[in-house]
Design a protein around this motif. Structure first.
Motif, mmCIF file in Angstrom:
data_model
loop_
_atom_site.group_PDB
_atom_site.id
_atom_site.type_symbol
_atom_site.label_atom_id
_atom_site.label_comp_id
_atom_site.label_asym_id
_atom_site.label_seq_id
_atom_site.Cartn_x
_atom_site.Cartn_y
_atom_site.Cartn_z
ATOM 1 N N ARG A 1 0.835 -1.206 0.000
ATOM 2 C CA ARG A 1 0.000 0.000 0.000
ATOM 3 C C ARG A 1 0.867 1.252 0.000
ATOM 4 N NH1 ARG A 1 -2.664 0.175 5.057
ATOM 5 N NH2 ARG A 1 -3.384 -1.886 4.496
ATOM 6 N N ARG A 2 1.958 1.214 0.788
ATOM 7 C CA ARG A 2 2.850 2.371 0.839
ATOM 8 C C ARG A 2 3.507 2.628 -0.514
ATOM 9 N NH1 ARG A 2 7.161 3.069 5.541
ATOM 10 N NH2 ARG A 2 6.885 5.297 5.646
ATOM 11 N N LYS A 3 3.967 1.559 -1.182
ATOM 12 C CA LYS A 3 4.572 1.722 -2.507
ATOM 13 C C LYS A 3 3.569 2.292 -3.495
ATOM 14 C CE LYS A 3 7.936 -1.987 -2.030
ATOM 15 N NZ LYS A 3 8.332 -3.335 -2.464
ATOM 16 N N ARG A 4 2.331 1.797 -3.410
ATOM 17 C CA ARG A 4 1.297 2.279 -4.315
ATOM 18 C C ARG A 4 1.015 3.772 -4.081
ATOM 19 N NH1 ARG A 4 -2.365 -1.539 -3.154
ATOM 20 N NH2 ARG A 4 -3.535 -0.147 -1.806
ATOM 21 N N LEU A 5 0.968 4.188 -2.806
ATOM 22 C CA LEU A 5 0.726 5.596 -2.503
ATOM 23 C C LEU A 5 1.908 6.474 -2.896
ATOM 24 C CD1 LEU A 5 -1.084 5.310 0.938
ATOM 25 C CD2 LEU A 5 -2.062 6.013 -1.242
#
Length: 126
Positions: free
Chosen positions: A78-82
């Motif tokens: 999720r962090r990479k996507r954000l």
């Protein structure tokens, strides 16, 4: 029907006996009425969830570790996507924003943080 009860006057002890009989018999009558054919009267389809569809809590240490690793991987994804979305929208990441601060601002922040730590250490604990 009212004309039959017009001349009846219940007072004193008789009134208390009537009230007691009513207070005792009403819940009993309700339980008898509800207790008969409850499956037909109170049946709600799919009221209880299927146990196979419920979340199973891990109890074994290996299962707990696996669940924690799964949660960490999900959080990192999720962090990479954000971060990728922020890069596409030209929004600076928090680490980049800290690098852009001047040395004076960083020194002021460290002084404030030091003062807070010192005040917390000096404060009497109750």
């Amino acid at each position: 029907m009212l004309k039959y009860f017009k001349n009846i006057q219940i007072q004193g002890t008789n009134l208390e006996i009537f009230r007691f009989a009513f207070c005792v018999s009403f819940p009993i009558a309700t339980m008898i009425w509800v207790g008969i054919d409850t499956h037909e009267k109170l049946n709600i389809p799919n009221f209880r969830p299927d146990p196979a569809r419920l979340n199973q809590i891990p109890k074994d240490p290996l299962e707990i570790r696996a669940e924690v690793e799964r949660m960490r991987a999900e959080r990192m994804e999720r962090r990479k996507r954000l971060e990728e979305k922020a890069r596409r929208l030209n929004i600076a990441a928090p680490t980049e924003q800290q690098d852009n601060k001047t040395e004076d601002e960083q020194e002021e922040l460290s002084n404030v943080a030091g003062a807070i730590v010192a005040a917390a250490a000096a404060a009497p604990s109750s």
